[in-house]
Enzyme design. Structure first.
Site, PDB file in Angstrom:
ATOM      1  N   ALA A   8      20.694 -40.719   5.659  1.00  0.00           N
ATOM      2  CA  ALA A   8      21.968 -39.776   5.640  1.00  0.00           C
ATOM      3  C   ALA A   8      21.791 -38.456   5.028  1.00  0.00           C
ATOM      4  CB  ALA A   8      23.054 -40.545   4.679  1.00  0.00           C
ATOM      5  N   LYS A 204      16.484 -30.775  25.608  1.00  0.00           N
ATOM      6  CA  LYS A 204      16.318 -30.388  24.274  1.00  0.00           C
ATOM      7  C   LYS A 204      14.801 -30.172  23.925  1.00  0.00           C
ATOM      8  CE  LYS A 204      17.588 -30.340  19.749  1.00  0.00           C
ATOM      9  NZ  LYS A 204      18.059 -31.329  18.950  1.00  0.00           N
ATOM     10  N   ASN A 212       9.294 -24.809  17.945  1.00  0.00           N
ATOM     11  CA  ASN A 212       8.523 -25.587  16.830  1.00  0.00           C
ATOM     12  C   ASN A 212       7.200 -25.331  16.192  1.00  0.00           C
ATOM     13  OD1 ASN A 212      11.362 -26.637  17.325  1.00  0.00           O
ATOM     14  ND2 ASN A 212      10.967 -28.128  15.912  1.00  0.00           N
TER      15      ASN A 212
END
Length: 326
Positions: A8, A204, A212
């Protein structure tokens, strides 16, 4: 609907707070100072679309949560193989795993018709370690177009985008996808159910596979890469090779390279997640971005000289950086 968010962090807490706002029974699995903040004051989301707060249950012990209907995976893909102990207590017979990862997923050939059906990619599922932790038949693909960052423990800064495209590996439109989509939309997010989510994966990936590693190697932002003529040409070559691999596998994402470059340039002086990981001394998420496509190129007999060259030096950077941290 009962949902557990494993990992999370910025994206996971953002999704968890949105689902909680929609009325779902949400449980955030986190650790450290972030967990303590979640326990004491919940998730605070700061967004140009409007700030909001949510107080879903937070813990570091999945056994405390028990079986859920959906597990939203907010982990980096290079943590999937070790996620079994976190995920196992959350599973019942029909629990779905919503895998919000960049790059080529471990389930890519699961349910896909054709001669490669069921094939396992060594680069993303070495020795079947990820499939053992996360059974492919439970997977729902998820491509994240939202940008968030953890501004402070328990505080998520939402920068742009609210789209989370999802879809079944076997290209059906399932009830479990529709239900999850409805909950996400009720929480204020876009969550289209795509008949073939692999097209979104490749769209994507066009940005991730090029910007990246180049950003990590050069320490440049996305806008700086776009403004440098030779670097822009390098990105174009990598995107062109990636689209050829996708086409050999039957995917033809409907986006042009120029449009993808223009979108990246609009992002501005943004550091990619790979560059941020490098600066924080974390392992680089290269296997699912670069190594997987090189492996797919070998499988399909596609020439990808630019991808191979960038993968070689980026992998060397990752290894030398990891060694220096020990």
């Amino acid at each position: 609907m009962k949902v557990a968010v494993v990992g999370a962090g910025a994206i996971g807490a953002y999704v968890g707070a949105a689902l909680h706002r929609a009325g779902a029974d949400v449980h955030l699995i986190a650790r450290g100072a972030h967990l303590e903040a979640l326990r004491s004051h919940g998730v605070r989301v700061l967004s140009p679309r409007g700030d909001f707060e949510g107080r879903p249950h937070a813990t570091d012990d999945p056994a405390e949560v028990g079986p859920v209907d959906y597990v939203f995976l907010g982990l980096k893909a290079n943590a999937y193989a070790a996620s079994g102990p976190l995920v196992a207590p959350l599973l019942h017979e029909r629990t779905a795993l919503v895998a919000a990862q960049n790059g080529i997923p471990w389930w890519y050939f699961h349910g896909l018709p054709g001669r490669h059906s069921g094939r396992r990619l060594q680069s993303v599922d070495p020795g079947g370690s990820v499939s053992r932790a996360l059974p492919p038949e439970r997977a729902i693909g998820c491509v994240v177009y939202a940008a968030t960052e953890l501004e402070a423990p328990g505080v998520v800064r939402h920068l742009e985008g609210t789209r989370f495209s999802i879809g079944e590996p076997d290209m059906t439109v399932s009830r479990r996808c529709l239900d999850f989509s409805e909950a996400m939309q009720a929480g204020g997010l876009k969550c289209p159910v795509e008949p073939d989510v692999r097209n979104d994966i490749w769209i994507k990936l066009l940005g991730n596979i090029s910007f990246n590693p180049i950003s990590a190697l050069s320490r440049a932002t996305m806008a700086e890469i776009c403004r440098h003529p030779d670097a822009r040409g390098l990105v174009t070559a990598m995107m062109r090779e990636t689209l050829e691999v996708a086409a050999r596998l039957g995917s033809r994402p409907q986006i042009s390279i120029e449009r993808r470059l223009a979108g990246a340039e609009r992002v501005g002086e943004h550091k990619t997640s790979t560059l941020q990981d490098l600066e924080r001394g974390k392992p680089l998420e290269l296997d699912v971005l670069l190594a997987a496509v090189v492996e797919l190129a070998e499988l399909t007999g596609t020439a990808v000289p630019t991808l191979r060259a960038i993968h070689a030096v980026a992998d060397l950077l990752n290894r030398t950086t990891s060694r220096s941290l020990k």
